[in-house]
Enzyme design. Structure first.
Site, PDB file in Angstrom:
ATOM      1  N   ARG A  85      13.093   7.235   8.574  1.00 61.97           N
ATOM      2  CA  ARG A  85      12.766   7.445   7.019  1.00 61.97           C
ATOM      3  C   ARG A  85      13.605   8.760   6.310  1.00 61.97           C
ATOM      4  O   ARG A  85      12.828   9.319   5.353  1.00 61.97           O
ATOM      5  CB  ARG A  85      11.362   7.285   6.652  1.00 61.97           C
ATOM      6  CG  ARG A  85      11.088   5.767   7.012  1.00 61.97           C
ATOM      7  CD  ARG A  85      11.196   4.857   5.614  1.00 61.97           C
ATOM      8  NE  ARG A  85      10.982   3.602   5.954  1.00 61.97           N
ATOM      9  CZ  ARG A  85       9.627   3.190   5.742  1.00 61.97           C
ATOM     10  NH1 ARG A  85       8.663   3.699   5.019  1.00 61.97           N
ATOM     11  NH2 ARG A  85       9.454   1.867   6.180  1.00 61.97           N
ATOM     12  N   ARG A 107      11.504   8.163  -0.345  1.00 62.13           N
ATOM     13  CA  ARG A 107      10.841   8.818  -1.647  1.00 62.13           C
ATOM     14  C   ARG A 107      10.303  10.147  -1.677  1.00 62.13           C
ATOM     15  O   ARG A 107      10.271  10.706  -2.633  1.00 62.13           O
ATOM     16  CB  ARG A 107       9.389   7.958  -1.987  1.00 62.13           C
ATOM     17  CG  ARG A 107       9.722   6.584  -2.477  1.00 62.13           C
ATOM     18  CD  ARG A 107       8.354   5.769  -2.536  1.00 62.13           C
ATOM     19  NE  ARG A 107       8.088   5.786  -1.402  1.00 62.13           N
ATOM     20  CZ  ARG A 107       7.001   4.783  -0.816  1.00 62.13           C
ATOM     21  NH1 ARG A 107       6.583   4.080  -1.862  1.00 62.13           N
ATOM     22  NH2 ARG A 107       6.920   4.490   0.259  1.00 62.13           N
ATOM     23  N   ARG A 153      16.113   5.337  -7.542  1.00 66.03           N
ATOM     24  CA  ARG A 153      15.298   4.479  -7.721  1.00 66.03           C
ATOM     25  C   ARG A 153      14.472   4.465  -9.017  1.00 66.03           C
ATOM     26  O   ARG A 153      13.955   3.440  -9.255  1.00 66.03           O
ATOM     27  CB  ARG A 153      14.000   4.657  -6.629  1.00 66.03           C
ATOM     28  CG  ARG A 153      14.354   4.138  -5.264  1.00 66.03           C
ATOM     29  CD  ARG A 153      14.095   2.733  -5.006  1.00 66.03           C
ATOM     30  NE  ARG A 153      12.720   2.329  -4.897  1.00 66.03           N
ATOM     31  CZ  ARG A 153      11.908   1.747  -5.821  1.00 66.03           C
ATOM     32  NH1 ARG A 153      12.484   1.585  -7.038  1.00 66.03           N
ATOM     33  NH2 ARG A 153      10.791   1.306  -5.555  1.00 66.03           N
ATOM     34  N   ASP A 188      16.320  -2.385   4.910  1.00 65.84           N
ATOM     35  CA  ASP A 188      15.117  -2.793   5.358  1.00 65.84           C
ATOM     36  C   ASP A 188      14.943  -3.797   6.343  1.00 65.84           C
ATOM     37  O   ASP A 188      15.847  -4.651   6.507  1.00 65.84           O
ATOM     38  CB  ASP A 188      14.109  -3.112   4.001  1.00 65.84           C
ATOM     39  CG  ASP A 188      12.584  -3.018   4.380  1.00 65.84           C
ATOM     40  OD1 ASP A 188      12.118  -1.946   4.612  1.00 65.84           O
ATOM     41  OD2 ASP A 188      11.993  -4.005   4.571  1.00 65.84           O
ATOM     42  N   TYR A 244       5.146  -9.909  10.807  1.00 64.26           N
ATOM     43  CA  TYR A 244       5.279 -10.137   9.150  1.00 64.26           C
ATOM     44  C   TYR A 244       5.377 -11.402   8.758  1.00 64.26           C
ATOM     45  O   TYR A 244       4.722 -11.655   7.850  1.00 64.26           O
ATOM     46  CB  TYR A 244       6.640  -9.104   9.097  1.00 64.26           C
ATOM     47  CG  TYR A 244       6.288  -7.779   8.424  1.00 64.26           C
ATOM     48  CD1 TYR A 244       5.794  -7.525   7.202  1.00 64.26           C
ATOM     49  CD2 TYR A 244       6.473  -6.741   9.222  1.00 64.26           C
ATOM     50  CE1 TYR A 244       5.456  -6.097   6.901  1.00 64.26           C
ATOM     51  CE2 TYR A 244       6.261  -5.468   8.801  1.00 64.26           C
ATOM     52  CZ  TYR A 244       5.733  -5.091   7.776  1.00 64.26           C
ATOM     53  OH  TYR A 244       5.705  -3.803   7.100  1.00 64.26           O
TER      54      TYR A 244
HETATM   55  O1  CP3 Z   1      15.148   5.732   8.280  1.00 66.71           O
HETATM   56  C1  CP3 Z   1      15.696   5.357   7.027  1.00 66.71           C
HETATM   57  O2  CP3 Z   1      15.879   6.352   6.226  1.00 66.71           O
HETATM   58  C2  CP3 Z   1      16.479   4.005   7.037  1.00 66.71           C
HETATM   59  C3  CP3 Z   1      15.919   3.100   6.022  1.00 66.71           C
HETATM   60  C4  CP3 Z   1      14.680   2.376   6.490  1.00 66.71           C
HETATM   61  C5  CP3 Z   1      13.852   1.766   5.519  1.00 66.71           C
HETATM   62  N1  CP3 Z   1      13.219   0.934   6.151  1.00 66.71           N
HETATM   63  C6  CP3 Z   1      13.909   2.054   4.123  1.00 66.71           C
HETATM   64  C7  CP3 Z   1      12.789   1.930   3.087  1.00 66.71           C
HETATM   65  C8  CP3 Z   1      14.466   1.644   7.843  1.00 66.71           C
HETATM   66  C9  CP3 Z   1      14.700   1.948   8.998  1.00 66.71           C
HETATM   67  C10 CP3 Z   1      13.246   0.689   7.473  1.00 66.71           C
HETATM   68  C11 CP3 Z   1      12.656   0.121   8.315  1.00 66.71           C
HETATM   69  C12 CP3 Z   1      11.278  -0.649   8.188  1.00 66.71           C
HETATM   70  N2  CP3 Z   1      10.981  -1.399   7.163  1.00 66.71           N
HETATM   71  C13 CP3 Z   1      10.219  -0.621   9.038  1.00 66.71           C
HETATM   72  C14 CP3 Z   1      10.271  -0.104  10.462  1.00 66.71           C
HETATM   73  C15 CP3 Z   1       9.954   1.359  10.565  1.00 66.71           C
HETATM   74  C16 CP3 Z   1       8.672   1.545  10.377  1.00 66.71           C
HETATM   75  O3  CP3 Z   1       8.367   2.305   9.601  1.00 66.71           O
HETATM   76  O4  CP3 Z   1       7.854   1.272  11.242  1.00 66.71           O
HETATM   77  C17 CP3 Z   1       9.284  -1.547   8.454  1.00 66.71           C
HETATM   78  C18 CP3 Z   1       7.836  -1.680   8.978  1.00 66.71           C
HETATM   79  C19 CP3 Z   1       9.670  -1.709   7.342  1.00 66.71           C
HETATM   80  C20 CP3 Z   1       8.819  -2.473   6.402  1.00 66.71           C
HETATM   81  C21 CP3 Z   1       8.653  -1.711   5.221  1.00 66.71           C
HETATM   82  N3  CP3 Z   1       9.682  -1.438   4.144  1.00 66.71           N
HETATM   83  C22 CP3 Z   1       7.425  -0.821   4.868  1.00 66.71           C
HETATM   84  C23 CP3 Z   1       6.293  -0.951   5.610  1.00 66.71           C
HETATM   85  C24 CP3 Z   1       7.629  -0.180   3.622  1.00 66.71           C
HETATM   86  C25 CP3 Z   1       6.854   0.692   2.856  1.00 66.71           C
HETATM   87  C26 CP3 Z   1       6.053   0.405   1.955  1.00 66.71           C
HETATM   88  C27 CP3 Z   1       5.468   1.463   1.108  1.00 66.71           C
HETATM   89  O5  CP3 Z   1       5.365   1.456  -0.149  1.00 66.71           O
HETATM   90  O6  CP3 Z   1       5.499   2.786   1.524  1.00 66.71           O
HETATM   91  C28 CP3 Z   1       9.074  -0.457   3.180  1.00 66.71           C
HETATM   92  C29 CP3 Z   1       9.874  -0.111   2.015  1.00 66.71           C
HETATM   93  C30 CP3 Z   1      10.780   1.070   2.268  1.00 66.71           C
HETATM   94  N4  CP3 Z   1      11.893   0.699   3.481  1.00 66.71           N
HETATM   95  C31 CP3 Z   1      11.131   2.212   1.589  1.00 66.71           C
HETATM   96  C32 CP3 Z   1      12.234   2.693   2.087  1.00 66.71           C
HETATM   97  C33 CP3 Z   1      13.097   3.986   1.628  1.00 66.71           C
HETATM   98  C34 CP3 Z   1      10.394   2.673   0.444  1.00 66.71           C
HETATM   99  C35 CP3 Z   1      10.752   1.832  -0.949  1.00 66.71           C
HETATM  100  C36 CP3 Z   1      10.820   2.595  -2.125  1.00 66.71           C
HETATM  101  O7  CP3 Z   1       9.462   2.626  -2.732  1.00 66.71           O
HETATM  102  O8  CP3 Z   1      11.661   3.082  -2.645  1.00 66.71           O
END
Ligand code: CP3
Length: 346
Positions: free
Chosen positions: A28, A32, A41, A77, A154
């Site tokens: 990540r 944010r 965003r 994602d 999921y």
């Molecule tokens: O690492 C990176 O910067 C690359 C991008 C990346 C994202 N998601 C961007 C993202 C990667 C590799 C992921 C993988 C992902 N997505 C996982 C596996 C990694 C982990 O954390 O275990 C999972 C479980 C997800 C599903 C997901 N998507 C979740 C649980 C969330 C977070 C919800 C929250 O509000 O915190 C997301 C959203 C997400 N994915 C964001 C980003 C930058 C935040 C989106 C936003 O609000 O702008």
């Protein structure tokens, strides 16, 4: 002539070859916590961002430049692959991802469509191409996908879960339905990751973020064969980073399922983790992301402790044990990268 990234610190570590310094990147690393990301965003929803390859590339390239990390990861994602399989995905503001029509029981598994081709996910392929094209050619690009268990969980839970009871109920009660679900997901993940490889990623990371909710016997029975089949079906020569969180007892099994690099979280010391995994694999990790909420001196000390545990052995990729927290000051993330580069140089 191999490409310039081939002999950089990240690729060398993935192959367990000695190099001048310990590579570092952050899960990540684009998100944010970074003002440039929040700026984008403001005008674009998260799903829309993921489906706009130019913005995906911009977001990741900006983060890589700002942090000075040794690898980029595709900005996308984990859950997007489920959309063309028939699950309706949403990211409601301020909440985690939601699937509006989850696979609740055995009879629903048939509803999950086969991913017949990569076409509906062409925006991901294009994001790989654009990110690769914009990236310093000394840095590798990492592709990624969810591991079969995490995607299945999921798909069944429909969102985040405390106890994973619905996924576990399906898994324990109906082995046939579980097998059908996992097999269908495996085929999709293989197609998806090989398409990312064709489009230009140098490594792939398989995220089994939820596998830690399982005990070792259940992981072995219900998960390991599927993760292994994915890893074995990827284009040869591309290192796989196999990552899970939450349960260090799974580490020897993750290794058994495959991956040249095993990703570990902070619940286990890095040296103990490496012993459990075995010295013939590389390791990625494992600073607690909450340490980035402290201050540069603390971050430097804690990074140094992990580097000491790695003991200069080739094959350590420094990373957090899980993703950067949104509350992280960006200067602290930069301080970590600088500290690893300084303390991890030989
Ligand atoms: O690492 C990176 O910067 C690359 C991008 C990346 C994202 N998601 C961007 C993202 C990667 C590799 C992921 C993988 C992902 N997505 C996982 C596996 C990694 C982990 O954390 O275990 C999972 C479980 C997800 C599903 C997901 N998507 C979740 C649980 C969330 C977070 C919800 C929250 O509000 O915190 C997301 C959203 C997400 N994915 C964001 C980003 C930058 C935040 C989106 C936003 O609000 O702008």
């Amino acid at each position: 002539m191999p490409a310039p990234w081939h002999d950089g610190p990240m690729m060398k570590a993935a192959r367990r070859e000695p190099s001048g310094r310990v590579p570092v990147w952050l899960m990540r690393q684009a998100g944010r916590y970074m003002a440039e990301y929040r700026e984008i965003r403001r005008d674009v929803g998260f799903l829309e961002l993921c489906k706009t390859p130019e913005l995906c590339a911009e977001v990741m390239l900006t983060a890589v430049e700002r942090l000075g990390v040794d690898a980029a990861i595709l900005f996308s994602d984990l859950l997007l692959i489920l959309e063309p399989m028939g699950l309706q995905l949403a990211f409601p503001a301020g909440k985690g991802p939601v699937l509006q029509n989850p696979i609740r029981q055995a009879a629903d598994v048939d509803r999950l469509a086969e991913l017949e081709s990569i076409d509906p996910l062409e925006f991901v392929v294009e994001a790989v191409r654009l990110t690769r094209a914009g990236l310093d050619d000394r840095l590798p690009l990492i592709g990624f996908a969810g591991a079969p268990f995490t995607l299945a969980a999921y798909a069944v839970e429909g969102g985040a879960s405390r106890d994973y009871r619905r996924a576990k109920t399906l898994m324990y009660c109906d082995a046939g339905a579980w097998h059908a679900l996992m097999t269908r997901l495996c085929r999709a993940i293989i197609l998806y990751l090989n398409a990312q490889i064709d489009a230009g990623v140098q490594l792939v990371q398989l995220f089994d973020s939820w596998a830690g909710c399982l005990g070792t016997d259940d992981y072995r029975r219900y998960v390991l064969p599927y993760s292994r089949s994915v890893i074995e079906s990827l284009a040869p020569g591309v290192p796989v980073i196999h990552f899970a969180t939450g349960n260090p007892a799974l580490l020897p099994l993750l290794r058994e399922a495959g991956g040249s690099v095993i990703g570990v979280d902070w619940r286990v010391r890095l040296d103990d983790a490496w012993t459990a995994i075995g010295g013939d694999r590389a390791i990625q990790g494992n600073l607690d992301p909450a340490v980035l909420l402290t201050d540069p001196a603390t971050i430097r000390r804690r990074a140094g402790e992990i580097l000491d545990q790695a003991g200069g052995r080739p094959g350590h990729v420094f990373n957090l044990g899980h993703g950067v927290l949104p509350q992280t000051p960006v200067e602290n993330a930069i301080a970590l990268v600088d500290a690893v580069h300084e303390l991890g140089s030989r």
